[in-house]
Design a protein around this motif. Sequence first.
Motif, PDB file in Angstrom:
ATOM      1  N   ASP A   1      -8.971  52.282 -12.611  1.00 35.54           N
ATOM      2  CA  ASP A   1      -8.001  52.298 -13.693  1.00 35.54           C
ATOM      3  C   ASP A   1      -8.312  53.490 -14.599  1.00 35.54           C
ATOM      4  OD1 ASP A   1      -6.324  51.876 -15.785  1.00 35.54           O
ATOM      5  OD2 ASP A   1      -7.086  49.890 -16.317  1.00 35.54           O
ATOM      6  N   PRO A   2      -7.350  54.398 -14.832  1.00 32.54           N
ATOM      7  CA  PRO A   2      -7.635  55.559 -15.675  1.00 32.54           C
ATOM      8  C   PRO A   2      -8.042  55.188 -17.091  1.00 32.54           C
ATOM      9  CG  PRO A   2      -5.284  55.396 -15.177  1.00 32.54           C
ATOM     10  CD  PRO A   2      -5.986  54.434 -14.289  1.00 32.54           C
ATOM     11  N   ALA A   3      -7.555  54.045 -17.596  1.00 36.94           N
ATOM     12  CA  ALA A   3      -7.948  53.618 -18.937  1.00 36.94           C
ATOM     13  C   ALA A   3      -9.432  53.268 -18.981  1.00 36.94           C
ATOM     14  CB  ALA A   3      -7.105  52.420 -19.382  1.00 36.94           C
ATOM     15  N   VAL A   4      -9.945  52.669 -17.920  1.00 35.52           N
ATOM     16  CA  VAL A   4     -11.375  52.344 -17.862  1.00 35.52           C
ATOM     17  C   VAL A   4     -12.209  53.621 -17.835  1.00 35.52           C
ATOM     18  CG1 VAL A   4     -13.167  51.254 -16.469  1.00 35.52           C
ATOM     19  CG2 VAL A   4     -10.944  50.132 -16.742  1.00 35.52           C
ATOM     20  N   LEU A   5     -11.788  54.582 -17.026  1.00 35.53           N
ATOM     21  CA  LEU A   5     -12.498  55.856 -16.962  1.00 35.53           C
ATOM     22  C   LEU A   5     -12.445  56.581 -18.302  1.00 35.53           C
ATOM     23  CD1 LEU A   5     -11.266  57.142 -13.479  1.00 35.53           C
ATOM     24  CD2 LEU A   5     -13.410  55.995 -14.018  1.00 35.53           C
ATOM     25  N   LEU A   6     -11.292  56.544 -18.958  1.00 33.52           N
ATOM     26  CA  LEU A   6     -11.152  57.200 -20.253  1.00 33.52           C
ATOM     27  C   LEU A   6     -12.043  56.536 -21.294  1.00 33.52           C
ATOM     28  CD1 LEU A   6      -9.698  59.300 -22.015  1.00 33.52           C
ATOM     29  CD2 LEU A   6      -7.910  57.589 -22.430  1.00 33.52           C
ATOM     30  N   ALA A   7     -12.061  55.207 -21.319  1.00 34.63           N
ATOM     31  CA  ALA A   7     -12.919  54.502 -22.267  1.00 34.63           C
ATOM     32  C   ALA A   7     -14.380  54.839 -22.046  1.00 34.63           C
ATOM     33  CB  ALA A   7     -12.700  52.989 -22.147  1.00 34.63           C
ATOM     34  N   ARG A   8     -14.771  54.940 -20.779  1.00 29.13           N
ATOM     35  CA  ARG A   8     -16.151  55.281 -20.460  1.00 29.13           C
ATOM     36  C   ARG A   8     -16.497  56.693 -20.944  1.00 29.13           C
ATOM     37  NH1 ARG A   8     -16.744  54.759 -14.398  1.00 29.13           N
ATOM     38  NH2 ARG A   8     -16.122  52.625 -14.923  1.00 29.13           N
ATOM     39  N   ALA A   9     -15.582  57.632 -20.737  1.00 34.78           N
ATOM     40  CA  ALA A   9     -15.826  59.017 -21.144  1.00 34.78           C
ATOM     41  C   ALA A   9     -15.875  59.136 -22.665  1.00 34.78           C
ATOM     42  CB  ALA A   9     -14.745  59.929 -20.573  1.00 34.78           C
ATOM     43  N   VAL A  10     -14.946  58.480 -23.359  1.00 33.78           N
ATOM     44  CA  VAL A  10     -14.914  58.554 -24.828  1.00 33.78           C
ATOM     45  C   VAL A  10     -16.165  57.923 -25.423  1.00 33.78           C
ATOM     46  CG1 VAL A  10     -13.674  57.787 -26.882  1.00 33.78           C
ATOM     47  CG2 VAL A  10     -12.398  58.642 -24.921  1.00 33.78           C
TER      48      VAL A  10
ATOM     49  N   HIS B   1      -5.102  65.400 -21.275  1.00 29.58           N
ATOM     50  CA  HIS B   1      -5.323  66.175 -20.059  1.00 29.58           C
ATOM     51  C   HIS B   1      -6.168  67.415 -20.339  1.00 29.58           C
ATOM     52  CE1 HIS B   1      -4.597  68.170 -16.271  1.00 29.58           C
ATOM     53  NE2 HIS B   1      -4.081  69.213 -16.896  1.00 29.58           N
ATOM     54  N   GLY B   2      -5.989  68.018 -21.510  1.00 33.51           N
ATOM     55  CA  GLY B   2      -6.761  69.207 -21.840  1.00 33.51           C
ATOM     56  C   GLY B   2      -8.228  68.920 -22.099  1.00 33.51           C
ATOM     57  N   LEU B   3      -8.513  67.811 -22.778  1.00 31.02           N
ATOM     58  CA  LEU B   3      -9.894  67.464 -23.091  1.00 31.02           C
ATOM     59  C   LEU B   3     -10.612  66.829 -21.909  1.00 31.02           C
ATOM     60  CD1 LEU B   3      -9.523  65.979 -26.687  1.00 31.02           C
ATOM     61  CD2 LEU B   3     -10.684  68.091 -26.057  1.00 31.02           C
TER      62      LEU B   3
ATOM     63  N   GLU C   1       0.056  63.465 -15.252  1.00 30.39           N
ATOM     64  CA  GLU C   1       0.972  62.335 -15.128  1.00 30.39           C
ATOM     65  C   GLU C   1       0.301  61.019 -15.516  1.00 30.39           C
ATOM     66  OE1 GLU C   1      -0.685  63.413 -11.046  1.00 30.39           O
ATOM     67  OE2 GLU C   1       0.199  64.454 -12.777  1.00 30.39           O
ATOM     68  N   GLU C   2      -0.995  60.865 -15.201  1.00 23.94           N
ATOM     69  CA  GLU C   2      -1.701  59.645 -15.589  1.00 23.94           C
ATOM     70  C   GLU C   2      -1.926  59.597 -17.094  1.00 23.94           C
ATOM     71  OE1 GLU C   2      -5.235  58.925 -13.415  1.00 23.94           O
ATOM     72  OE2 GLU C   2      -4.247  58.905 -11.446  1.00 23.94           O
ATOM     73  N   ALA C   3      -2.202  60.753 -17.703  1.00 27.01           N
ATOM     74  CA  ALA C   3      -2.339  60.803 -19.159  1.00 27.01           C
ATOM     75  C   ALA C   3      -1.026  60.417 -19.828  1.00 27.01           C
ATOM     76  CB  ALA C   3      -2.769  62.202 -19.593  1.00 27.01           C
ATOM     77  N   ALA C   4       0.081  60.943 -19.309  1.00 25.64           N
ATOM     78  CA  ALA C   4       1.393  60.587 -19.872  1.00 25.64           C
ATOM     79  C   ALA C   4       1.676  59.099 -19.702  1.00 25.64           C
ATOM     80  CB  ALA C   4       2.478  61.425 -19.207  1.00 25.64           C
ATOM     81  N   GLY C   5       1.251  58.530 -18.555  1.00 29.52           N
ATOM     82  CA  GLY C   5       1.460  57.104 -18.343  1.00 29.52           C
ATOM     83  C   GLY C   5       0.673  56.245 -19.312  1.00 29.52           C
ATOM     84  N   LEU C   6      -0.566  56.624 -19.608  1.00 23.51           N
ATOM     85  CA  LEU C   6      -1.363  55.875 -20.573  1.00 23.51           C
ATOM     86  C   LEU C   6      -0.714  55.890 -21.952  1.00 23.51           C
ATOM     87  CD1 LEU C   6      -4.994  57.018 -19.637  1.00 23.51           C
ATOM     88  CD2 LEU C   6      -3.953  54.782 -19.216  1.00 23.51           C
ATOM     89  N   VAL C   7      -0.212  57.048 -22.365  1.00 21.02           N
ATOM     90  CA  VAL C   7       0.434  57.151 -23.676  1.00 21.02           C
ATOM     91  C   VAL C   7       1.726  56.353 -23.696  1.00 21.02           C
ATOM     92  CG1 VAL C   7       1.498  58.740 -25.318  1.00 21.02           C
ATOM     93  CG2 VAL C   7      -0.621  59.391 -24.154  1.00 21.02           C
TER      94      VAL C   7
ATOM     95  N   PRO D   1     -10.208  76.098 -16.379  1.00 20.45           N
ATOM     96  CA  PRO D   1     -10.693  75.414 -15.180  1.00 20.45           C
ATOM     97  C   PRO D   1      -9.864  74.179 -14.894  1.00 20.45           C
ATOM     98  CG  PRO D   1     -12.146  75.008 -17.025  1.00 20.45           C
ATOM     99  CD  PRO D   1     -11.149  76.042 -17.481  1.00 20.45           C
ATOM    100  N   LYS D   2      -9.376  74.071 -13.702  1.00 14.61           N
ATOM    101  CA  LYS D   2      -8.499  72.972 -13.327  1.00 14.61           C
ATOM    102  C   LYS D   2      -9.278  71.892 -12.576  1.00 14.61           C
ATOM    103  CE  LYS D   2      -4.844  75.118 -14.829  1.00 14.61           C
ATOM    104  NZ  LYS D   2      -4.132  74.659 -16.024  1.00 14.61           N
ATOM    105  N   PRO D   3      -8.834  70.637 -12.709  1.00 16.27           N
ATOM    106  CA  PRO D   3      -9.495  69.560 -11.967  1.00 16.27           C
ATOM    107  C   PRO D   3      -9.025  69.542 -10.519  1.00 16.27           C
ATOM    108  CG  PRO D   3      -7.712  68.674 -13.284  1.00 16.27           C
ATOM    109  CD  PRO D   3      -7.771  70.150 -13.580  1.00 16.27           C
ATOM    110  N   TRP D   4      -9.556  70.454  -9.703  1.00 17.22           N
ATOM    111  CA  TRP D   4      -9.139  70.532  -8.299  1.00 17.22           C
ATOM    112  C   TRP D   4      -9.443  69.213  -7.599  1.00 17.22           C
ATOM    113  CZ3 TRP D   4      -6.699  74.682  -6.065  1.00 17.22           C
ATOM    114  CH2 TRP D   4      -6.609  75.829  -6.857  1.00 17.22           C
ATOM    115  N   ARG D   5      -8.449  68.715  -6.896  1.00 19.28           N
ATOM    116  CA  ARG D   5      -8.620  67.467  -6.159  1.00 19.28           C
ATOM    117  C   ARG D   5      -8.199  67.670  -4.705  1.00 19.28           C
ATOM    118  NH1 ARG D   5      -7.238  62.215  -9.638  1.00 19.28           N
ATOM    119  NH2 ARG D   5      -8.414  62.733 -11.488  1.00 19.28           N
TER     120      ARG D   5
END
Length: 611
Positions: free
Chosen positions: A69-78, A190-192, A199-205, A426-430
């Motif tokens: 879940d991107p929200a879980v990853l974001l919470a962990r990073a913050v 997405h920048g930070l 698209e996932e950042a936009a979805g969270l917002v 630098p881009k998040p190459w996937r």
Amino acid sequence: MTSRRRRITALITAAFALAGAIVLAVMFAAAPVKDFAAVATLVGGVIGAFGLAAGVFSFLATYRRAPEDPAVLLARAVEREWRTESAVRGLERPEPLRVRWASTRRPVTAAPGDAAGDVTAIADAWRALPAPQLVVIGEPGAGKTSAAVLLVRRILATRTEGDPVPVLLNVTDWDPATKHLDAWLAERLHGLYRWLPREEAAGLVERERVIPVLDGLDEMTGPVRTAAAAALTEAVGSDRPFVVTCRSREYEELIGATGMPLARAAVVELTPVDPADVAAYLGAGRVGGDAHWAGVRERLAAEPAGPLATALRTPLMAFLAREEYGRSNADPGELLALGAAGDIEEALLAGYVPAVYRERGPVRPGAKRLPVYAAEDAERWLGFLARHAENGRVAWWRLPSTVEAARSFGGDVLTMIGFGRVAVAPKPWRWRPRFLFGALLRIATPAGLVVGVLGCFMFGRSWLAIPLGLVAAWTFVGSLYLSLSTGGFDEADGAVERHRRDRHAMIGIGAVLGFWTVVLFGNRGPETVVDWIVVPFIWAAPLLGPLVFTASGQLIVTAFVLSRSGLLPISLMRFLDDAHRRGVLRQVGAEYQFRHARLADHLGGTRDDDA
């Protein structure tokens, strides 16, 4: 991809590269020159294909991993980054300075409250509001950002599955006239946190899984601040959670000019620190602290409204005083000799950098030796960064485009090759198969056909050159893509790790360009006038390509150029990381920011001639 998989991939790639180099060296020594190019291209294609296959197998393991879940990853990073920043700011000390807040009595809200409390419990007050909307105001240096950090950490500590994630952002980047709040929030996320796709950042917002904690409303200009308040009120409505910090005077002027409160937000004001609390804080946790600060404590008790108490009534100044005069060989009595509060504040700001850049003691056995910088050098470099920072932020990948490095040395040449104006973030190459296959179809195939047709005429009209050209182009594009993909980011990356990964991508690009330059042009020397013009550029590509088209390469050139004038250290990332460890800078995502706007203003005003 785990570190072990990265190492395995690197070893496999290095083994193929070494094998290819040995085979090519033997061929060059034994085979006739006329046969070398065709055979070398074939060998290079086979080696590149094996390397591409190794990378594909390695990435498929990552690609098949179940997404989190991107929200879980974001919470962990913050949580991770603000836990570190709390320690740097001294918020985790057992004897922190006590800062209080109370519902403001200023005419800035339609329904004034009567709440009050300690700043460490401000998150609990925010939760208890009828609408989870809060504005924190205070004087410069009152601790508004620290209050926001404590609030973010407290919300994260009690967060349960499905709860929104608080994210602390500097609001000065937002232009409400051109961008909706939600679009800006997604862009900043997405920048930070570059591992978070746009698209996932936009979805969270959009799903309101992010709580915007917007710091620095007062740093906007007057008209922009007014527009931002109106746009924020429209975007959040009556119940969407948010937190905003602003200086007291600027916020009162804002509400007075518009006559409209900010949504349904409660407004609390950080109160000046009590002189008794300052006296207790200065000597706390130090052996002989009471005796060391005896003169200052006596002055604070005798003149609670005097110049010294006025200067030390904010957490920023109290922290600077303790940092600069807390050592046993420092004399706090120097503060008593200054007669005005403004003079005391300026003296504390001026003494901060020399105090934190004093000599370090020896490191423990086996530990990495920390860098040593002269205080005057550090102050000059920090001043240069403060003057060229974007809204107080130092983003290393944008530095080549934000400073006029070209003025110092080789400006026209460096600008012509594009480093000064082509800042490649630098881009998040996937690993994205559709992207790779599209690149092979649309770029590699036409290029391979062109190379093959040219090879027909260069090597005796042998039509075997066309399939060899295709193989060479496919493996070149595939290996180049993988060299970038191995630098992919994850949620744990900070500024230093992100720079390291981008530097690895830079080295990968150089290695790929160098390998194929040798394969395709290893036996071709300049024979005609055109060759004398073209061949040097071909052989320079493995060096100039990474320096021009990667953020790390541009940073190397920029730091080298500016270090010749003493404006920056040649190892800039090491200096920025050290400044963060010393507490001069804070880190948000991959960006550095100055600890406080007043400190940045002071350093920016302490300037040498940039020329």
